[in-house]
Design a protein around this motif. Structure first.
Motif, short mmCIF file in Angstrom:
data_model
loop_
_atom_site.label_atom_id
_atom_site.label_comp_id
_atom_site.label_asym_id
_atom_site.label_seq_id
_atom_site.Cartn_x
_atom_site.Cartn_y
_atom_site.Cartn_z
N UNK A 4 10.30 -21.11 10.26
CA UNK A 4 9.76 -20.32 11.37
C UNK A 4 10.39 -18.93 11.42
N UNK A 5 10.58 -18.37 10.22
CA UNK A 5 11.11 -17.02 10.10
C UNK A 5 12.62 -16.91 10.20
N UNK A 6 13.32 -18.04 10.28
CA UNK A 6 14.77 -18.01 10.47
C UNK A 6 15.54 -17.84 9.16
N UNK A 7 14.93 -18.23 8.04
CA UNK A 7 15.62 -18.09 6.76
C UNK A 7 15.60 -16.62 6.32
N UNK A 8 16.70 -16.17 5.74
CA UNK A 8 16.79 -14.78 5.29
C UNK A 8 16.09 -14.57 3.94
N UNK A 9 15.68 -15.65 3.30
CA UNK A 9 14.93 -15.58 2.02
C UNK A 9 15.69 -14.77 0.96
N UNK A 10 16.98 -15.01 0.86
CA UNK A 10 17.77 -14.29 -0.13
C UNK A 10 17.72 -15.00 -1.49
N UNK A 11 17.84 -14.20 -2.55
CA UNK A 11 18.00 -14.75 -3.88
C UNK A 11 16.73 -15.11 -4.62
N UNK A 12 15.58 -14.86 -4.02
CA UNK A 12 14.31 -15.19 -4.68
C UNK A 12 13.85 -14.03 -5.57
N UNK A 13 13.20 -14.38 -6.68
CA UNK A 13 12.50 -13.37 -7.47
C UNK A 13 11.14 -13.07 -6.87
N UNK A 14 10.55 -14.07 -6.23
CA UNK A 14 9.26 -13.90 -5.58
C UNK A 14 9.40 -13.37 -4.17
N UNK A 15 8.25 -13.17 -3.51
CA UNK A 15 8.22 -12.63 -2.15
C UNK A 15 7.45 -13.56 -1.24
N UNK A 16 7.74 -13.46 0.05
CA UNK A 16 7.00 -14.19 1.08
C UNK A 16 5.62 -13.56 1.22
N UNK A 17 4.57 -14.35 1.02
CA UNK A 17 3.20 -13.84 1.11
C UNK A 17 2.66 -13.87 2.54
N UNK A 18 3.37 -14.48 3.48
CA UNK A 18 2.85 -14.62 4.84
C UNK A 18 2.51 -13.28 5.49
N UNK A 19 3.36 -12.26 5.40
CA UNK A 19 2.99 -10.99 6.06
C UNK A 19 1.68 -10.41 5.56
N UNK A 20 1.44 -10.48 4.27
CA UNK A 20 0.18 -9.93 3.75
C UNK A 20 -1.01 -10.80 4.13
N UNK A 21 -0.79 -12.12 4.21
CA UNK A 21 -1.89 -13.02 4.54
C UNK A 21 -2.26 -12.99 6.01
N UNK A 22 -1.30 -12.62 6.85
CA UNK A 22 -1.58 -12.53 8.29
C UNK A 22 -1.84 -11.11 8.74
N UNK A 23 -1.81 -10.16 7.79
CA UNK A 23 -2.23 -8.80 8.10
C UNK A 23 -1.16 -7.86 8.59
N UNK A 24 0.10 -8.31 8.67
CA UNK A 24 1.14 -7.41 9.20
C UNK A 24 1.62 -6.40 8.16
#
Length: 468
Positions: free
Chosen positions: A346-366
């Motif tokens: 629910x957005x609490x993870x800092x998502x560190x260390x990934x080569x990929x990106x979180x697609x949620x912002x682009x999919x929800x239009x932000x």
């Protein structure tokens, strides 16, 4: 009329206010996560990717009701490293998982013959957020006990740890494609047809865990060899004269039926709206061994031309993502783990260390994905980089190959000499990255390197076959 218009205005204002207000509230929904991975599926062998021969209504409907990415990639051109990337969200060569997983080679320690234990899986990362994690089907990330999926974050496992399996038979003491089916929550019944068995076990997992957040890795082995299909499915494709192609079509048809089972189970249990379903293939189709078609892309499994790494790519989450959207943004299987984790936390993870990106912002239009996104690949003898519309491929026995994918998606016109400035720039980026990588922790047999090199010179079917 005035009263009616006033009432309409109040209702409209209330809806706008509610939507705006709720958009800014923290998301407390617990989303279920389903990752469906086909094995060695040709890009052009689904209805929504243009197949003229194979009917895939369930996968097509998943695409039509979700978001389809036309520029979807995996992180490797073969099974094991591709799966290591998608299950971690980290480019697998950055932790030494460069080669395909097979027999241990001289000079290497068999204790390291699997995905490095230092690397967390998506299942590991989801545990703190209360998820039950299930793997149904193929693992192919290490057969030694320390690499077992139940020691890599999964709570339940029904399947096999190798790279492929016979569709009809598993033997108690079997090896290779006849290895036994394992399960930690039931005594496995004899196989019926393994594609059906995987589908049925996925349905059972959903039914048992529908009241709690879950991550289901539906890891099919269809349409990987051996080429084995059900008679009833072969009969549907009797118009295809080539026997191997007919068998392949029947195998993909059966895969589609079982994807349909999974989707229907989500609907039946009332949880489809809040379940993110992702569908991809682990790599391009090996046209020479399973008669797959990667049209319109040149190449196949094992090499870094588009046919080896450009795959069908669907994300479907009715509660959050648009319906029927076709996106031309470049995405990677490395994006799946951070996207899943962002939803689960629910957005609490800092998502560190990934080569990929979180697609949620682009999919929800932000926000939108960077249009000039850069993606790199390395697999044994091959390395490649895509930056915007430009892609460069480098292999040992020739000058680099440079393609403009927007104008030349089939990679037929090598512009390396004509656009030498772009060639040099991309080679520099690729070289700087490659020398920073660790040594592979294991190698596949040397004979595969020669075979991979030869695949760059093969002729590939770039259009759909005429209807027979």
């Amino acid at each position: 009329m005035i009263r009616s218009g006033f009432t309409f205005s109040i209702v409209l204002f209330s809806l706008i206010f509610h939507n705006s207000w709720s958009h800014n509230l923290p998301d407390t929904t617990k989303y279920n996560l389903v990752l469906i991975v086909a094995d060695d599926l040709g890009y052009g062998d689904l209805g929504f990717t243009g197949s003229t021969q194979i009917k895939t209504p369930n996968i097509d409907q998943l695409a039509a009701s979700g978001v389809t990415f036309t520029q979807g990639y995996v992180s490797s051109a073969v099974c094991s490293p591709s799966r290591a990337g998608l299950i971690t969200g980290v480019n697998q060569v950055e932790f030494g998982h460069d080669n395909n997983l097979a027999e241990n080679q001289p000079g290497f320690d068999p204790e390291y013959l699997g995905m490095p234990l230092s690397q967390k899986t998506l299942a590991d990362l989801l545990k703190p957020y209360g998820y039950v994690n299930g793997l149904i089907g193929k693992w192919h990330l290490g057969k030694e006990p320390q690499f077992h999926p139940l020691k890599r974050g999964f709570d339940e496992f029904w399947g096999y740890t190798g790279g492929g399996h016979d569709y009809f038979e598993a033997l108690p003491e079997g090896k290779g494609y006849k290895e036994p089916i394992e399960s930690n929550f039931k005594t496995p019944a004899p196989l019926t047809y393994i594609t059906d068995d995987v589908g049925n076990e996925c349905v059972d997992f959903i039914t048992r865990h529908k009241s709690e957040p879950f991550f289901l890795f539906a890891s099919f082995n269809a349409p990987h060899t051996p080429m084995q299909a059900l008679e009833e499915d072969l009969a549907l494709y009797q118009n295809i004269l080539d026997e191997k192609r007919r068998t392949y079509a029947a195998m993909v048809h059966r895969l589609d039926i079982n994807v349909g089972k999974i989707i229907h189970s989500l609907e039946e249990n009332g949880i489809k709206e809040n379940t993110l379903v992702v569908f991809i293939s682990d790599n391009g189709g090996p046209a020479d061994s399973n008669a797959s078609i990667n049209a319109p892309y040149r190449g196949q499994k094992g090499i870094l031309l588009e046919g080896g790494i450009h795959v069908p790519f669907i994300l479907n989450l009715p509660a959050k993502y648009p319906e029927g959207q076709i996106s031309n943004q470049t995405v990677s299987s490395l994006d799946i783990a951070p996207t899943f984790l962002a939803l689960a936390s629910q957005g609490k993870s800092e998502l560190k260390g990934f080569s990929g990106v979180d697609l949620n912002p682009s999919l929800t239009g932000s926000t939108s994905i960077e249009l000039e996104r850069e993606i790199k690949w390395k697999f044994t003898i091959s390395r490649a980089i895509r930056h915007g519309d430009w892609k460069l491929v480098s292999i040992p026995d020739r000058l680099p190959m440079l393609y403009n994918l927007k104008e030349d998606p089939s990679e037929l016109n090598n512009l390396a000499l004509e656009k030498s400035d772009i060639t040099q720039s991309l080679l520099k980026k690729l070289g700087d990255w490659e020398v920073s990588l660790p040594h592979p922790v294991f190698l596949e047999g040397a004979q595969w390197r020669k075979r991979q090199l030869s695949l760059y010179d093969e002729t590939y079917q770039l259009t759909q076959p005429e209807k027979e």
